[in-house]
Design an enzyme around this catalytic site. Structure first.
Site, PDB file in Angstrom:
ATOM      1  N   LYS A  81      -6.250   1.930  -5.985  1.00 33.01           N
ATOM      2  CA  LYS A  81      -6.009   2.269  -4.582  1.00 33.01           C
ATOM      3  C   LYS A  81      -5.894   3.786  -4.441  1.00 33.01           C
ATOM      4  CE  LYS A  81      -2.711   0.973  -0.906  1.00 33.01           C
ATOM      5  NZ  LYS A  81      -1.467   0.230  -0.632  1.00 33.01           N
ATOM      6  N   SER A 156      -1.732  -2.838   3.187  1.00 33.31           N
ATOM      7  CA  SER A 156      -2.631  -1.721   3.113  1.00 33.31           C
ATOM      8  C   SER A 156      -3.554  -1.718   1.887  1.00 33.31           C
ATOM      9  CB  SER A 156      -1.817  -0.421   3.137  1.00 33.31           C
ATOM     10  OG  SER A 156      -0.973  -0.336   2.012  1.00 33.31           O
ATOM     11  N   SER A 180       2.141  -4.884   0.893  1.00 32.00           N
ATOM     12  CA  SER A 180       0.746  -4.425   0.853  1.00 32.00           C
ATOM     13  C   SER A 180      -0.092  -4.878  -0.327  1.00 32.00           C
ATOM     14  CB  SER A 180       0.707  -2.908   0.912  1.00 32.00           C
ATOM     15  OG  SER A 180       0.755  -2.516   2.256  1.00 32.00           O
TER      16      SER A 180
HETATM   17  N1  GLN Z   1       2.335  -3.487   6.490  1.00 30.60           N
HETATM   18  C1  GLN Z   1       3.495  -2.773   6.066  1.00 30.60           C
HETATM   19  C2  GLN Z   1       3.602  -1.439   6.759  1.00 30.60           C
HETATM   20  O1  GLN Z   1       2.730  -1.117   7.508  1.00 30.60           O
HETATM   21  C3  GLN Z   1       3.532  -2.677   4.575  1.00 30.60           C
HETATM   22  C4  GLN Z   1       2.784  -1.537   4.015  1.00 30.60           C
HETATM   23  C5  GLN Z   1       2.875  -1.409   2.535  1.00 30.60           C
HETATM   24  O2  GLN Z   1       3.380  -2.270   1.834  1.00 30.60           O
HETATM   25  N2  GLN Z   1       2.374  -0.293   2.055  1.00 30.60           N
HETATM   26  O3  GLN Z   1       4.533  -0.718   6.574  1.00 30.60           O
END
Ligand code: GLN
Length: 480
Positions: A81, A156, A180
């Site tokens: 990532k 994400s 994420s």
């Molecule tokens: N969807 C969550 C957020 O927008 C989690 C994001 C993540 O785990 N990086 O904060």
């Protein structure tokens, strides 16, 4: 077994390499070809590093030829990532601000894989700085779900999950601050593990919310996932929160079965707001586990439903502080027009950050401000403590907790929802970040229209082994 166009698991590839059925060069060329063929449609990669991967593959082949004892992942290609630093390779966080950032060092986890001579195929798309759950908040455009190109792969780490699901990489590193790794794993139909906080060093992971950030692992099988965690869970003296524990082999007890295992279902997570098909798939998977010998228990964790509020308050607060370093001077692309230093900061940050990142910074600054801090930030911290106590209490009576990973299956790209509505996506995943407990998402079925459904197990602190055992049992029980 030969080199095949069929999607192989990490352990298949490692076996093939060790028994010289194919070389690391051949396998790396195969994956690179696949990326070239399909990534135009998927948009999972921000940067493809084919030459770099081939160089590592040749190096790995050389050590095997010399008869050296090689690490388990030597020659097994993978993706990372793009918020995890890779030395000499652009690391953008999917932000316009970091579009030219080339880190001078590797993240600890990336370095372990580099030292293993695992070929890095490239850097994977994400929601900018990890903020989002669809990959739509990316400067490089959204990634598509390989199960249905009109759907989001989640986020994400949506692209890490999509790349694994589409067979562009056998495994990928993602990051998980509020879900994420697990939510995209559920949406794409792969296995996603967020280990205990501190298991994998965060050194070199570009911080979003430091006390919730984790590096996680996306694979096609549960076994592969355990194999990779065994390689990455190493103490790093440069991350003060990284745990100093003896090295473990997480594959060890995976096959021992789940007879007598106590699996609890929190009633708060099976009520309103969950899609019927998702609920049915998860409950019938739970029944299958019961048939395999587990004992199902209903429990209550009253603060679960407050976890989402606490998560968005604390993570935004931490983000507002972590992202202060991007100012166009120390880090980040500098604005071209400015008349003094204040305007330099202002213009660089206004041009560099996307809308969602700005929203989080503003929210975070607000909840930390004098007069608001007690109302929001302090209260959110209390929620975390209460949640931790409730989980501890629950784990006195149970081995693991079972929940859906997400309230729905993957939805359409471009779905218009308010930000707060979108935040509800993370309702089932954030509590494992607030508490630091390990959690895994495993595919447990499909909807009528063929979209994957994920089931989440949350475990006791440092008890990833039980999670893998249960996840492996589930993998055997359900046809996916
Ligand atoms: N969807 C969550 C957020 O927008 C989690 C994001 C993540 O785990 N990086 O904060």
């Amino acid at each position: 077994m030969g080199i095949s166009e069929k999607l192989m698991s990490v352990s298949d590839i490692a076996k093939g390499l060790n028994s010289k059925v194919f070389s690391a060069e051949e396998i790396t060329r195969l994956y690179s070809k696949r990326i070239r063929e399909i990534d135009d449609k998927l948009n999972a990669f921000i940067t493809v590093t084919e030459d770099n991967a081939l160089k590592t593959a040749l190096d790995s082949d050389k050590s095997r030829k010399n008869g050296d004892i090689v690490p388990k992942l030597s020659g097994v290609p993978f993706g990372v990532k793009d918020n995890i630093c890779t030395k000499g390779i652009k690391t953008t966080c999917a932000s316009a601000f970091l579009q030219d950032f080339i880190p001078p060092y590797d993240a600890f986890a990336a370095e372990i894989l580099k030292n293993s001579k695992a070929p890095l195929l490239g850097k994977l798309n994400l929601d900018e700085f990890g903020m989002g759950s669809t990959t739509e908040n990316s400067f490089y455009g959204a990634t598509k779900n390989p199960n249905d190109l009109s759907k989001t792969p989640g986020g994400s780490s949506g692209s890490s999950a999509a790349a694994v699901a589409a067979g562009e990489v056998p495994f990928a590193l993602g990051t998980d601050t509020g879900g994420s790794v697990r939510q995209p794993a559920a949406f794409c139909g792969v296995v996603g593990m967020k280990p205990t906080y501190g298991r994998i060093s965060r050194n070199g992971l570009i911080a979003f919310a430091s006390s919730f950030d984790h590096i996680g692992i996306l694979t096609r099988t549960v076994y592969d996932n355990a194999l990779i965690l065994s390689e990455l869970a190493i103490h790093d003296k440069n991350d003060a929160t990284c745990l100093n524990l003896p090295k473990e082999d997480f594959t060890e007890s995976i096959f021992t079965g789940i007879k007598g295992m106590k699996i609890s279902l929190p009633k708060e997570f099976f009520g309103e707001g969950i899609d019927g098909e998702v609920k049915n798939a998860v409950l019938s998977a739970a029944k299958a586990l019961e048939k395999a010998g587990a004992e199902l228990i209903e429990i209550s964790i009253p603060h679960l439903n407050n976890a989402i509020h606490a998560y968005y308050i604390i993570s935004s607060a931490e983000a507002s502080s972590n992202l202060a370093r991007f100012d166009g001077v120390r880090f980040g692309k500098r604005a071209e027009k400015y008349s003094d230093i204040m305007e330099l900061y202002k213009n660089s940050r206004s041009e560099g950050f996307g809308k969602e990142v700005k929203r989080r910074i503003m929210t975070g600054t607000y909840v930390l401000s004098e007069g608001q801090k007690d109302k929001y930030y302090e209260k959110a911290l209390k929620t975390c403590s209460m949640l931790r106590a409730e989980f501890e209490n629950a784990f006195e009576k149970t081995d693991i907790i079972l929940t859906p990973t997400t309230p729905t299956a993957a939805f359409d790209l471009g779905t218009k929802t308010s930000p707060t509505q979108r935040y509800l996506n993370d309702i089932f995943t954030v509590s494992a970040n607030l508490t630091g407990l390990p959690a895994i998402s495993v595919p447990c079925g499909r909807t009528q229209s063929g979209l994957p459904v994920g089931l989440q197990f949350i475990g006791k602190k440092l008890d990833e082994k039980t999670l893998y055992k249960a996840a492996f049992a589930l993998e055997q029980e359900v046809e996916f």
